[in-house]
Design an enzyme around this catalytic site. Structure first.
Site, PDB file in Angstrom:
ATOM      1  N   ASP A   3       0.810  -1.225   0.000  1.00 51.24           N
ATOM      2  CA  ASP A   3       0.000   0.000   0.000  1.00 51.24           C
ATOM      3  C   ASP A   3       0.842   1.274   0.000  1.00 51.24           C
ATOM      4  OD1 ASP A   3      -2.287  -1.685   0.261  1.00 51.24           O
ATOM      5  OD2 ASP A   3      -1.917  -1.789   2.416  1.00 51.24           O
ATOM      6  N   GLN A  59       2.228  -5.855  -3.289  1.00 49.75           N
ATOM      7  CA  GLN A  59       2.515  -5.955  -1.856  1.00 49.75           C
ATOM      8  C   GLN A  59       3.812  -5.202  -1.541  1.00 49.75           C
ATOM      9  OE1 GLN A  59       1.621  -9.343  -3.389  1.00 49.75           O
ATOM     10  NE2 GLN A  59      -0.374  -8.400  -3.153  1.00 49.75           N
ATOM     11  N   LYS A 115       2.162   2.176  -5.237  1.00 52.62           N
ATOM     12  CA  LYS A 115       2.822   1.706  -6.473  1.00 52.62           C
ATOM     13  C   LYS A 115       1.982   2.011  -7.708  1.00 52.62           C
ATOM     14  CE  LYS A 115       3.067  -2.357  -4.547  1.00 52.62           C
ATOM     15  NZ  LYS A 115       2.813  -1.996  -3.149  1.00 52.62           N
ATOM     16  N   GLY A 144      -4.265  -4.124  -4.429  1.00 52.38           N
ATOM     17  CA  GLY A 144      -5.225  -3.112  -4.859  1.00 52.38           C
ATOM     18  C   GLY A 144      -4.428  -1.878  -5.222  1.00 52.38           C
ATOM     19  N   HIS A 145      -4.231  -1.653  -6.513  1.00 45.65           N
ATOM     20  CA  HIS A 145      -3.423  -0.515  -6.946  1.00 45.65           C
ATOM     21  C   HIS A 145      -4.340   0.623  -7.387  1.00 45.65           C
ATOM     22  CE1 HIS A 145       0.325  -3.250  -7.706  1.00 45.65           C
ATOM     23  NE2 HIS A 145      -0.026  -3.161  -6.447  1.00 45.65           N
TER      24      HIS A 145
HETATM   25  P1  IMP Z   1      -2.667 -12.796   1.404  1.00 50.76           P
HETATM   26  O1  IMP Z   1      -1.531 -12.514   0.472  1.00 50.76           O
HETATM   27  O2  IMP Z   1      -3.975 -12.290   0.896  1.00 50.76           O
HETATM   28  O3  IMP Z   1      -2.738 -14.199   1.873  1.00 50.76           O
HETATM   29  O4  IMP Z   1      -2.393 -11.930   2.743  1.00 50.76           O
HETATM   30  C1  IMP Z   1      -1.244 -12.133   3.553  1.00 50.76           C
HETATM   31  C2  IMP Z   1      -0.870 -10.842   4.273  1.00 50.76           C
HETATM   32  O5  IMP Z   1      -0.420  -9.893   3.320  1.00 50.76           O
HETATM   33  C3  IMP Z   1      -2.022 -10.191   5.026  1.00 50.76           C
HETATM   34  O6  IMP Z   1      -1.499  -9.537   6.174  1.00 50.76           O
HETATM   35  C4  IMP Z   1      -2.537  -9.154   4.039  1.00 50.76           C
HETATM   36  O7  IMP Z   1      -3.180  -8.074   4.684  1.00 50.76           O
HETATM   37  C5  IMP Z   1      -1.230  -8.718   3.399  1.00 50.76           C
HETATM   38  N1  IMP Z   1      -1.419  -8.243   2.033  1.00 50.76           N
HETATM   39  C6  IMP Z   1      -1.645  -8.990   0.921  1.00 50.76           C
HETATM   40  N2  IMP Z   1      -1.741  -8.223  -0.158  1.00 50.76           N
HETATM   41  C7  IMP Z   1      -1.557  -6.958   0.265  1.00 50.76           C
HETATM   42  C8  IMP Z   1      -1.500  -5.682  -0.401  1.00 50.76           C
HETATM   43  O8  IMP Z   1      -1.614  -5.576  -1.640  1.00 50.76           O
HETATM   44  N3  IMP Z   1      -1.296  -4.609   0.395  1.00 50.76           N
HETATM   45  C9  IMP Z   1      -1.100  -4.701   1.733  1.00 50.76           C
HETATM   46  N4  IMP Z   1      -1.127  -5.851   2.395  1.00 50.76           N
HETATM   47  C10 IMP Z   1      -1.347  -6.978   1.669  1.00 50.76           C
END
Ligand code: IMP
Length: 423
Positions: free
Chosen positions: A13, A224, A16, A40-41
């Site tokens: 977040d 991420q 990007k 979520g971009h």
């Molecule tokens: P998962 O990748 O959805 O399994 O989530 C694993 C961890 O990564 C969790 O703490 C999510 O909140 C975090 N996470 C996954 N994708 C994002 C992102 O795009 N932005 C921020 N945190 C993320």
């Protein structure tokens, strides 16, 4: 011709999407290399706000080709929704958007498995976005996954059925109550797959190789952040892919000696969504102000993000692991009005002061050591050039550049494309 990288250096977040959108004018191809619709971009331009999950953030630029690389995991249902939301922009997706045959598919049962796994963990849950990311990458490394290229084979539904059956048995193995109607989920899935099949599937490593040879400029877009990397993040509170620079090589088939600039993005403070350690997290009015002014809610899940001061120990670690060559500081505007700013420069770790990022940063091991700096009052959001920035912000930037030993080339002062100051 080198491939440049753009990566988040914190817990995701960082902004990007906005920066890729701003930089796209300098590139011919934008290629996503890992993650999936957990991302979520957010992009803002001409008064429009748009959130992308799987589709690269160069999609709105006329001349850029967007590639979804082999390292990405794709949920056809979410992908279709993204395509539908783009319809009003009249983009020629068949000419502008290519998908790697080697990218893996997220099945409906992957999402159910994610939910079952999280529910079984109780308080120790990861805080996953529940998009099926972990189970899909598990099937990939377990050599059971389904790939985009499989959809071109006549027997793909049989392969699907056998994997989905296995998943159902696994869901039953978890002793949790997950309500679902698989038939209904599958109807949506099969419909979405047919839409996906209308797009162009490519051997993306070959495409990118030829593009490089032809002198095309390529930007690899990360998702991420580095502290969510499966190897270098705050394991197990991480995502399931390599979000760091090396992930661009494996996620696109680009050789390490072809990597050019490594552009690292960070927020002027820190946020985290989901569970896991966060040494500089604030539980006071300052944290609340950052969240409110910065509109810190997850673009994918809507969850409020946890907020805290900038953590230089973690940021230095991310800069090193990625080999960052230039930095971009986002959301400087959110810190306007703070009398004093704090920056964490070391950790008190098990009785000693350390400056490196240790194995375990759980709160019982780590307390931050802060340096204090004067804040600035000025509203930055209308500023357009570096010479307008207040002295205290310049002092903040100078301090960070000295500590991180990398220049800060962009200071973002608002969500819109135009609110971007080059240095
Ligand atoms: P998962 O990748 O959805 O399994 O989530 C694993 C961890 O990564 C969790 O703490 C999510 O909140 C975090 N996470 C996954 N994708 C994002 C992102 O795009 N932005 C921020 N945190 C993320």
């Amino acid at each position: 011709m080198a491939v440049d990288l753009l990566l988040g250096l914190q817990w995701g977040d960082e902004g990007k999407g906005k920066i890729v959108d701003v930089l796209t004018q300098d590139y011919d191809i934008i290629a996503r290399f890992q993650g999936g619709p957990n991302a979520g971009h957010t992009l803002e331009f001409d008064g429009i706000k748009h959130v992308l999950h799987t589709i690269p953030s160069g999609i709105f630029h006329k001349n850029a080709v967007n590639v979804v690389g082999n390292g990405v995991v794709i949920d056809p249902v979410i992908f279709k929704k993204e395509l539908d939301a783009l319809k009003k922009f009249n983009l020629d997706v068949n000419a502008k958007l290519f998908i790697s045959r080697k990218a893996h598919l997220i099945l409906p049962t992957h999402r159910l498995l994610d939910a079952a796994s999280e529910a079984s963990k109780g308080k120790a849950k990861i805080g996953s976005t529940l998009k099926g990311i972990g189970p899909t990458y598990m099937d990939k490394t377990g050599r059971n996954g389904m790939r985009i290229g499989d959809l071109e084979l006549s027997d793909w539904k049989e392969k699907y059925r056998s994997l989905a059956n296995k998943h159902e048995a696994m869901i039953n193995f978890y002793d949790v109550d997950i309500q679902y109607d698989l038939a209904e989920l599958e109807t949506d899935f099969f419909k979405a797959v047919e839409e996906l099949k209308k797009l162009t599937f490519i051997d993306s490593e070959e495409y990118l190789y030829q593009a490089q040879k032809a002198g095309k400029k390529i930007l690899a877009e990360g998702a991420q952040g580095s502290l969510l990397d499966i190897d270098f993040g705050t394991y197990p509170f991480v995502t399931s892919s390599n979000t760091t620079a090396a992930g661009a090589c494996t996620g696109l088939g680009v050789a390490p000696n072809q990597i050019g600039a490594v552009k690292g993005i960070f927020k002027a403070y820190t946020t985290r969504v989901g569970s896991g350690p966060f040494p500089t997290e604030l539980f006071d009015e300052d944290g609340e102000t950052m969240g409110r002014v910065g509109n810190e809610f997850g673009a994918t899940t809507g969850r409020p993000r946890r907020c805290g001061w900038l953590d230089l120990v973690a940021l230095k670690y991310a800069v090193r692991v990625n080999g960052v060559t230039e930095l971009m500081m986002m959301k400087g505007d959110v810190l306007s009005g703070f009398k004093k700013l704090k920056v964490c420069t070391a950790y008190n770790y098990k009785g000693e002061q350390i400056e490196h990022f240790p194995y375990n940063i759980e709160a019982e091991n780590v307390t931050p050591v802060y340096s204090e700096m004067a804040g600035w009052k000025e509203d930055l959001t209308k500023m357009t050039s570096a010479d307008q920035l207040p002295k205290e912000l310049n002092d903040y930037i100078d301090f960070l550049e000295k500590e991180l030993e990398v220049p800060i080339k962009i200071v973002s002062v608002g969500p819109d494309r135009t609110q971007t100051i080059l240095r």
